[in-house]
Design a protein around this motif. Structure first.
Motif, PDB file in Angstrom:
ATOM      1  N   ARG A  78       0.899  -1.258   0.009  1.00  0.00           N
ATOM      2  CA  ARG A  78       0.149   0.057   0.150  1.00  0.00           C
ATOM      3  C   ARG A  78       0.707   1.349   0.054  1.00  0.00           C
ATOM      4  NH1 ARG A  78      -5.238   0.514   2.356  1.00  0.00           N
ATOM      5  NH2 ARG A  78      -4.578   2.089   3.633  1.00  0.00           N
ATOM      6  N   LEU A 116      -0.388  -5.202  -3.455  1.00  0.00           N
ATOM      7  CA  LEU A 116      -0.934  -4.170  -4.482  1.00  0.00           C
ATOM      8  C   LEU A 116      -0.036  -3.942  -5.422  1.00  0.00           C
ATOM      9  CD1 LEU A 116      -2.899  -3.606  -1.747  1.00  0.00           C
ATOM     10  CD2 LEU A 116      -3.064  -1.656  -2.695  1.00  0.00           C
ATOM     11  N   ASN A 423      -4.024  -1.510 -13.830  1.00  0.00           N
ATOM     12  CA  ASN A 423      -5.149  -1.294 -12.693  1.00  0.00           C
ATOM     13  C   ASN A 423      -4.798   0.078 -11.995  1.00  0.00           C
ATOM     14  OD1 ASN A 423      -7.040  -3.612 -12.795  1.00  0.00           O
ATOM     15  ND2 ASN A 423      -5.184  -4.643 -12.464  1.00  0.00           N
ATOM     16  N   ALA A 425      -4.176   1.552  -8.798  1.00  0.00           N
ATOM     17  CA  ALA A 425      -4.329   1.153  -7.560  1.00  0.00           C
ATOM     18  C   ALA A 425      -4.069   2.229  -6.391  1.00  0.00           C
ATOM     19  CB  ALA A 425      -2.663   0.650  -7.439  1.00  0.00           C
ATOM     20  N   ILE A 432      -7.084   2.345  -4.311  1.00  0.00           N
ATOM     21  CA  ILE A 432      -8.282   1.834  -5.175  1.00  0.00           C
ATOM     22  C   ILE A 432      -8.582   0.676  -5.178  1.00  0.00           C
ATOM     23  CG2 ILE A 432      -9.474   1.865  -7.167  1.00  0.00           C
ATOM     24  CD1 ILE A 432      -8.735   4.750  -5.863  1.00  0.00           C
ATOM     25  N   GLU A 433      -7.687  -0.402  -5.294  1.00  0.00           N
ATOM     26  CA  GLU A 433      -7.924  -2.074  -5.125  1.00  0.00           C
ATOM     27  C   GLU A 433      -6.863  -2.652  -4.240  1.00  0.00           C
ATOM     28  OE1 GLU A 433      -8.171  -3.422  -8.858  1.00  0.00           O
ATOM     29  OE2 GLU A 433      -9.188  -2.123  -9.989  1.00  0.00           O
ATOM     30  N   THR A 436      -3.821  -6.412  -6.931  1.00  0.00           N
ATOM     31  CA  THR A 436      -3.501  -6.045  -8.219  1.00  0.00           C
ATOM     32  C   THR A 436      -2.229  -6.384  -8.618  1.00  0.00           C
ATOM     33  OG1 THR A 436      -2.974  -3.711  -7.631  1.00  0.00           O
ATOM     34  CG2 THR A 436      -5.202  -4.099  -8.164  1.00  0.00           C
TER      35      THR A 436
END
Length: 444
Positions: A78, A116, A423, A425, A432-433, A436
């Protein structure tokens, strides 16, 4: 999402800056061009923003398994994507140490479920696990890590026969931590005799000295040359070490390469008085002259890549006395911002930042279809606003440890969006996700 259109970005890539659009489909860059007019699932207006290849950090410690009170792959990935780092290579001094193929696979399975960012993990070398090292697959493992100096989680390889066998037989790149253990032990004994338990952080670069670094790096280079090994020396911390490397050979042809870390380019021993153990790293941050010589070596290609050695510890651990406080600190969230500040200060260019944090890392490790903004490549991208200040505060630090050596510093730039394997992220301060990231593959 399956398609993404980025409009009017100032793309920094392969030595140029050009305003163009990028169309991403199924994770890959499909079109780079002017005024792309295609329907997409998401469109980003990047006018006024610079688009860079996502950083590839070849040295992080995300602490999982076994040290998850400090950090884990989810929390630190993250922080990575929030800082524009889209791929990382993680070190084996977790608990248990990553000294078997089974333990290595365990880490990949954790990352597959939680990272991520794109990921790879180093296989750890010890004094007695050559059989396991030889099973390492060069296609999907970034390299073999050798600690030629002890660090957090002691994986010191000090058996001469074991070292020779690793350098002679490793199936892939060997990455080394180089500090001469005998020199450090002698220095520490001397300081303890003089100061007892009252040793202070200011003494750290004398204990883990420039001489210890140079002796060990010299030994690694000699071993590599003798055995024609593919050697990559991590976190160069002294000016003297830079003379060990060649800048006359194209990077793709080099057998011996090296890395500088953000903290050795930013801090010096003058900062110990205000930062204390928060800038206690191994190898130690040394003199202003060392810092300047490392930067020069980065710019003239004696040093090939820039990374972080992101290595979080809890605040409580770092607030202990010098002898008890562990070495290492969190850096992935703020590495790019620090380098962009150096651009503003005229110390390097945007093109050089991209070269040393993405292009060269991809070349050095032979990473497949990443590290460049090219049609057909994976879309690992970061959009930055060079004119929007960003202040590091406790509330916006994403590393699990909750602190940063840059706390309360205002950077001149802001990370706006990070895209990982196509994606989105991270966007405007928000993750966001989840999950990924992809496993990195290598052309070797």
């Amino acid at each position: 999402m399956s398609t993404l259109l980025i409009k009017n970005a100032q793309i920094v890539n392969e030595g140029t800056v050009q305003v163009q659009d990028i169309y991403v489909k199924n994770g890959r860059i499909e079109i780079i061009g002017n005024q792309i007019d295609k329907l997409s699932d998401k469109e980003i207006n990047a006018e006024g923003l610079h688009l860079l290849p996502g950083l590839i950090d070849d040295q992080v410690h995300f602490r999982e398994p076994g040290l998850t009170h400090k950090a884990n792959i989810f929390t630190e990935s993250r922080a990575a994507v929030a800082g524009g780092t889209t791929s990382f290579m993680e070190m084996p001094n977790t608990v248990p140490n990553t000294l078997t193929q089974k333990l290595l696979q365990d880490k990949y399975e954790i990352a597959q479920d939680s990272s991520l960012a794109n990921y790879s993990f180093f296989m750890g070398a010890g004094n007695d696990n050559l059989d396991e090292v030889l099973k390492t697959n060069p296609r999907d493992v970034c390299g073999v890590k050798v600690f030629m100096g002890s660090s957090t989680g002691n994986m010191l390889v000090d058996n001469e026969t074991a070292l020779a066998n690793i350098f002679r037989n490793s199936p892939t790149l060997i990455a080394t931590h180089c500090e001469d253990e005998a020199t450090i032990k002698a220095n520490l004994a001397s300081y303890k005799e003089r100061f007892g338990e009252a040793i202070t952080i200011e003494m750290h670069p004398q204990i883990r000295s420039a001489e210890a670094c140079y002796l060990s790096s010299t030994k690694a280079v000699e071993l590599a040359k003798k055995n024609n090994a593919r050697l990559h020396i991590l976190h160069i911390s002294t000016g003297r070490e830079t003379s060990l490397f060649d800048n006359t050979i194209p990077l793709a042809e080099k057998r011996i390469t090296s890395e500088a870390c953000v903290h050795h380019l930013w801090f010096s021993d003058k900062d110990y008085s205000t930062k204390g153990n928060f800038i206690k790293w191994n190898p130690a941050v040394k003199t202003i002259e060392d810092r300047d010589q490392i930067l020069k070596a980065v710019l003239d290609d004696h040093i090939d890549v820039i990374a972080t050695d992101h290595a979080p510890h809890t605040l409580e651990e770092k607030q202990q006395s010098y002898l008890q406080a562990p070495s290492g600190g969190p850096l992935v969230q703020h590495a790019l911002l620090a380098l962009l500040d150096m651009v503003k200060q005229g110390k390097m260019t945007l093109e050089q930042v991209v070269q040393k944090t993405a292009h060269n890392t991809a070349i050095c490790f032979q990473i497949e279809q990443r590290g460049f903004i090219r049609e057909g490549y994976w879309a690992d991208l970061v959009l930055v606003d060079l004119n929007k200040p960003y202040t590091v505060q406790k509330g916006n630090i994403l590393s699990k440890c909750g602190w940063s050596p840059f706390e309360n510093h205002t950077f001149s730039s802001t990370i706006e969006h990070t895209i990982v394997s196509g994606n989105l992220a991270y966007s405007k301060g928000k993750i966001i996700e989840v999950g990924t990231g992809h496993r990195l593959l290598f052309n070797r």
